[in-house]
Scaffold this motif. Sequence first.
Motif, PDB file in Angstrom:
ATOM      1  N   THR A  95      47.631  33.016  35.151  1.00 61.86           N
ATOM      2  CA  THR A  95      46.698  32.603  34.106  1.00 61.86           C
ATOM      3  C   THR A  95      46.469  31.098  34.128  1.00 61.86           C
ATOM      4  N   HIS A  96      45.281  30.713  33.670  1.00 61.93           N
ATOM      5  CA  HIS A  96      44.995  29.302  33.415  1.00 61.93           C
ATOM      6  C   HIS A  96      45.059  29.028  31.911  1.00 61.93           C
ATOM      7  N   SER A  97      45.397  30.057  31.126  1.00 63.92           N
ATOM      8  CA  SER A  97      45.350  29.912  29.671  1.00 63.92           C
ATOM      9  C   SER A  97      46.704  29.449  29.114  1.00 63.92           C
ATOM     10  N   PHE A 110      50.620  32.065  55.293  1.00 64.95           N
ATOM     11  CA  PHE A 110      49.742  31.028  55.833  1.00 64.95           C
ATOM     12  C   PHE A 110      48.429  31.685  56.234  1.00 64.95           C
ATOM     13  N   TYR A 111      47.313  31.036  55.914  1.00 61.84           N
ATOM     14  CA  TYR A 111      46.001  31.519  56.353  1.00 61.84           C
ATOM     15  C   TYR A 111      45.492  30.595  57.453  1.00 61.84           C
ATOM     16  N   HIS A 112      44.800  31.175  58.416  1.00 59.99           N
ATOM     17  CA  HIS A 112      44.199  30.374  59.480  1.00 59.99           C
ATOM     18  C   HIS A 112      42.709  30.670  59.553  1.00 59.99           C
ATOM     19  N   VAL A 113      41.912  29.652  59.421  1.00 57.96           N
ATOM     20  CA  VAL A 113      40.464  29.775  59.611  1.00 57.96           C
ATOM     21  C   VAL A 113      40.067  28.665  60.581  1.00 57.96           C
ATOM     22  N   GLY A 114      39.676  29.040  61.805  1.00 59.04           N
ATOM     23  CA  GLY A 114      39.431  28.021  62.830  1.00 59.04           C
ATOM     24  C   GLY A 114      40.709  27.235  63.063  1.00 59.04           C
ATOM     25  N   ASP A 169      46.070  39.627  37.694  1.00 56.57           N
ATOM     26  CA  ASP A 169      45.564  38.329  38.137  1.00 56.57           C
ATOM     27  C   ASP A 169      44.532  37.838  37.122  1.00 56.57           C
ATOM     28  N   GLU A 170      44.900  36.851  36.349  1.00 54.24           N
ATOM     29  CA  GLU A 170      44.029  36.270  35.316  1.00 54.24           C
ATOM     30  C   GLU A 170      43.375  37.338  34.434  1.00 54.24           C
ATOM     31  N   PRO A 171      44.205  38.100  33.711  1.00 58.57           N
ATOM     32  CA  PRO A 171      43.644  39.213  32.916  1.00 58.57           C
ATOM     33  C   PRO A 171      42.724  38.757  31.800  1.00 58.57           C
ATOM     34  N   ALA A 210      47.265  25.147  39.655  1.00 59.23           N
ATOM     35  CA  ALA A 210      45.884  24.730  39.855  1.00 59.23           C
ATOM     36  C   ALA A 210      45.128  25.764  40.683  1.00 59.23           C
ATOM     37  N   SER A 211      43.812  25.696  40.613  1.00 62.41           N
ATOM     38  CA  SER A 211      42.983  26.564  41.443  1.00 62.41           C
ATOM     39  C   SER A 211      43.345  26.325  42.912  1.00 62.41           C
ATOM     40  N   GLY A 212      43.586  27.420  43.657  1.00 61.11           N
ATOM     41  CA  GLY A 212      43.942  27.290  45.065  1.00 61.11           C
ATOM     42  C   GLY A 212      45.432  27.115  45.309  1.00 61.11           C
ATOM     43  N   SER A 213      46.248  27.190  44.241  1.00 61.91           N
ATOM     44  CA  SER A 213      47.690  26.956  44.425  1.00 61.91           C
ATOM     45  C   SER A 213      48.420  28.186  44.969  1.00 61.91           C
ATOM     46  N   GLY A 214      47.739  29.326  45.058  1.00 58.99           N
ATOM     47  CA  GLY A 214      48.361  30.496  45.682  1.00 58.99           C
ATOM     48  C   GLY A 214      48.676  31.651  44.748  1.00 58.99           C
ATOM     49  N   LYS A 215      48.164  31.605  43.525  1.00 52.61           N
ATOM     50  CA  LYS A 215      48.510  32.640  42.546  1.00 52.61           C
ATOM     51  C   LYS A 215      48.026  34.022  42.979  1.00 52.61           C
ATOM     52  N   SER A 216      46.751  34.117  43.385  1.00 55.20           N
ATOM     53  CA  SER A 216      46.215  35.427  43.793  1.00 55.20           C
ATOM     54  C   SER A 216      46.926  35.929  45.046  1.00 55.20           C
ATOM     55  N   THR A 217      47.247  35.004  45.955  1.00 49.10           N
ATOM     56  CA  THR A 217      47.967  35.386  47.167  1.00 49.10           C
ATOM     57  C   THR A 217      49.330  35.973  46.801  1.00 49.10           C
ATOM     58  N   LEU A 218      50.010  35.338  45.857  1.00 47.90           N
ATOM     59  CA  LEU A 218      51.315  35.835  45.421  1.00 47.90           C
ATOM     60  C   LEU A 218      51.183  37.228  44.821  1.00 47.90           C
ATOM     61  N   GLU A 247      44.720  25.362  58.765  1.00 46.36           N
ATOM     62  CA  GLU A 247      45.820  26.200  58.269  1.00 46.36           C
ATOM     63  C   GLU A 247      46.043  25.902  56.791  1.00 46.36           C
ATOM     64  N   THR A 248      46.074  26.960  55.976  1.00 50.61           N
ATOM     65  CA  THR A 248      46.388  26.799  54.550  1.00 50.61           C
ATOM     66  C   THR A 248      47.733  27.442  54.291  1.00 50.61           C
ATOM     67  N   ARG A 249      48.668  26.649  53.798  1.00 48.24           N
ATOM     68  CA  ARG A 249      50.008  27.172  53.504  1.00 48.24           C
ATOM     69  C   ARG A 249      50.041  27.602  52.043  1.00 48.24           C
TER      70      ARG A 249
HETATM   71  N1  LIG Z   1      41.637  35.236  53.053  1.00 49.78           N
HETATM   72  C1  LIG Z   1      41.820  33.923  53.078  1.00 49.78           C
HETATM   73  N2  LIG Z   1      41.592  33.218  54.205  1.00 49.78           N
HETATM   74  C2  LIG Z   1      41.780  31.891  54.253  1.00 49.78           C
HETATM   75  N3  LIG Z   1      42.228  31.152  53.222  1.00 49.78           N
HETATM   76  C3  LIG Z   1      42.481  31.800  52.070  1.00 49.78           C
HETATM   77  C4  LIG Z   1      42.292  33.210  51.934  1.00 49.78           C
HETATM   78  N4  LIG Z   1      42.621  33.562  50.676  1.00 49.78           N
HETATM   79  C5  LIG Z   1      42.992  32.433  50.043  1.00 49.78           C
HETATM   80  N5  LIG Z   1      42.914  31.379  50.876  1.00 49.78           N
HETATM   81  C6  LIG Z   1      43.273  29.986  50.563  1.00 49.78           C
HETATM   82  O1  LIG Z   1      44.641  29.998  50.123  1.00 49.78           O
HETATM   83  C7  LIG Z   1      44.821  29.132  49.013  1.00 49.78           C
HETATM   84  C8  LIG Z   1      45.388  29.915  47.851  1.00 49.78           C
HETATM   85  O2  LIG Z   1      44.362  30.776  47.370  1.00 49.78           O
HETATM   86  P1  LIG Z   1      44.581  31.713  46.090  1.00 49.78           P
HETATM   87  O3  LIG Z   1      43.360  32.528  45.927  1.00 49.78           O
HETATM   88  O4  LIG Z   1      45.879  32.420  46.249  1.00 49.78           O
HETATM   89  O5  LIG Z   1      44.706  30.606  44.923  1.00 49.78           O
HETATM   90  P2  LIG Z   1      44.717  30.785  43.327  1.00 49.78           P
HETATM   91  O6  LIG Z   1      45.848  29.954  42.825  1.00 49.78           O
HETATM   92  O7  LIG Z   1      44.717  32.216  42.966  1.00 49.78           O
HETATM   93  O8  LIG Z   1      43.336  30.108  42.917  1.00 49.78           O
HETATM   94  P3  LIG Z   1      42.380  30.357  41.620  1.00 49.78           P
HETATM   95  O9  LIG Z   1      43.132  29.860  40.413  1.00 49.78           O
HETATM   96  O10 LIG Z   1      41.182  29.490  41.937  1.00 49.78           O
HETATM   97  O11 LIG Z   1      42.038  31.819  41.569  1.00 49.78           O
HETATM   98  C9  LIG Z   1      43.474  28.492  48.733  1.00 49.78           C
HETATM   99  O12 LIG Z   1      43.455  27.216  49.342  1.00 49.78           O
HETATM  100  C10 LIG Z   1      42.469  29.430  49.397  1.00 49.78           C
HETATM  101  O13 LIG Z   1      41.338  28.717  49.853  1.00 49.78           O
END
Ligand SMILES: Nc1ncnc2c1ncn2[C@@H]1O[C@H](COP(=O)(O)OP(=O)(O)OP(=O)(O)O)[C@@H](O)[C@H]1O
Length: 233
Positions: free
Chosen positions: A211-213, A26-30, A179-181, A55-63, A33-35
């Motif tokens: 990947t988005h491909s 979970f991320y917290h900004v102010g 991550d998205e090679p 989708a963009s923002g679904s959490g792939k890079s976080t994973l 909360e983003t789960r």
């Molecule tokens: N350091 C951070 N602080 C706060 N929120 C974050 C942080 N990193 C990612 N997020 C949020 O967490 C969610 C998942 O982000 P992430 O980058 O994992 O998505 P993604 O699936 O890789 O997206 P994309 O396909 O656009 O690269 C998004 O809503 C993003 O805004």
Amino acid sequence: MSSAPALFTTVSAPLDSVLADDLYRFYHVGDEETRALRGVSLTLRPGELVAVMGASGSGKSTLLACLAGLDDPDGGHVDIGGTRITRRPEGERARLRGTRVGVLLQSDNLLPHLSVLDNALLPMRLAGKVDRTFALALLGQVGLERRAGHLPGQLSGGELARAGLVVALAASPQVLLADEPTAEVDADTEQRLFEVLDHFRTRGGAVLISTHSPALAARADRVLRLHDGRLHE
Ligand SMILES: Nc1ncnc2c1ncn2[C@@H]1O[C@H](COP(=O)(O)OP(=O)(O)OP(=O)(O)O)[C@@H](O)[C@H]1O
């Protein structure tokens, strides 16, 4: 190029290459909360290529960052070849990555003041196994043999993507987390990059890419879909 000689030594890892168990992030900004991850579990075995889509923002890079031990999940853990990487001291994580895991992040992997070849030699130096011939062969496999002496700033976007993959694979890891090679590359370059991934997989390496491909995902052994922080196969 695709009929290149066997570049990678065969990997024999008896355990799951990557095991992720019940990851939460979970991320917290102010007050916001983003789960990003809500109970994600997966296994990645030697010799398989798994694509994570969403989708963009679904959490792939976080994973990917949690799998690579570059970020710690708030809950759950990750084991690489049976060794815990989650919540370990940074030195231990770096050693584990250096010996077993190649990581390719969206922002490229290259140091701007080193040539492409020196960038490829760097992870080998850190792993204590410098092999210039192998580095040049890898560069040749992605069609960059004539760019070995160039600085990253002198490469095109597609060339940078290819060089980044070479750096991630230079130390002959057991696992590649990318991550998205193939982001922002043309179809021919995507094909070249796929051939390198496929070659690595054929030799027993374990590959997880986001990947988005659809074309790239169609060639994976399995496709996992992230939606609202949960994985669906
Ligand atoms: N350091 C951070 N602080 C706060 N929120 C974050 C942080 N990193 C990612 N997020 C949020 O967490 C969610 C998942 O982000 P992430 O980058 O994992 O998505 P993604 O699936 O890789 O997206 P994309 O396909 O656009 O690269 C998004 O809503 C993003 O805004």
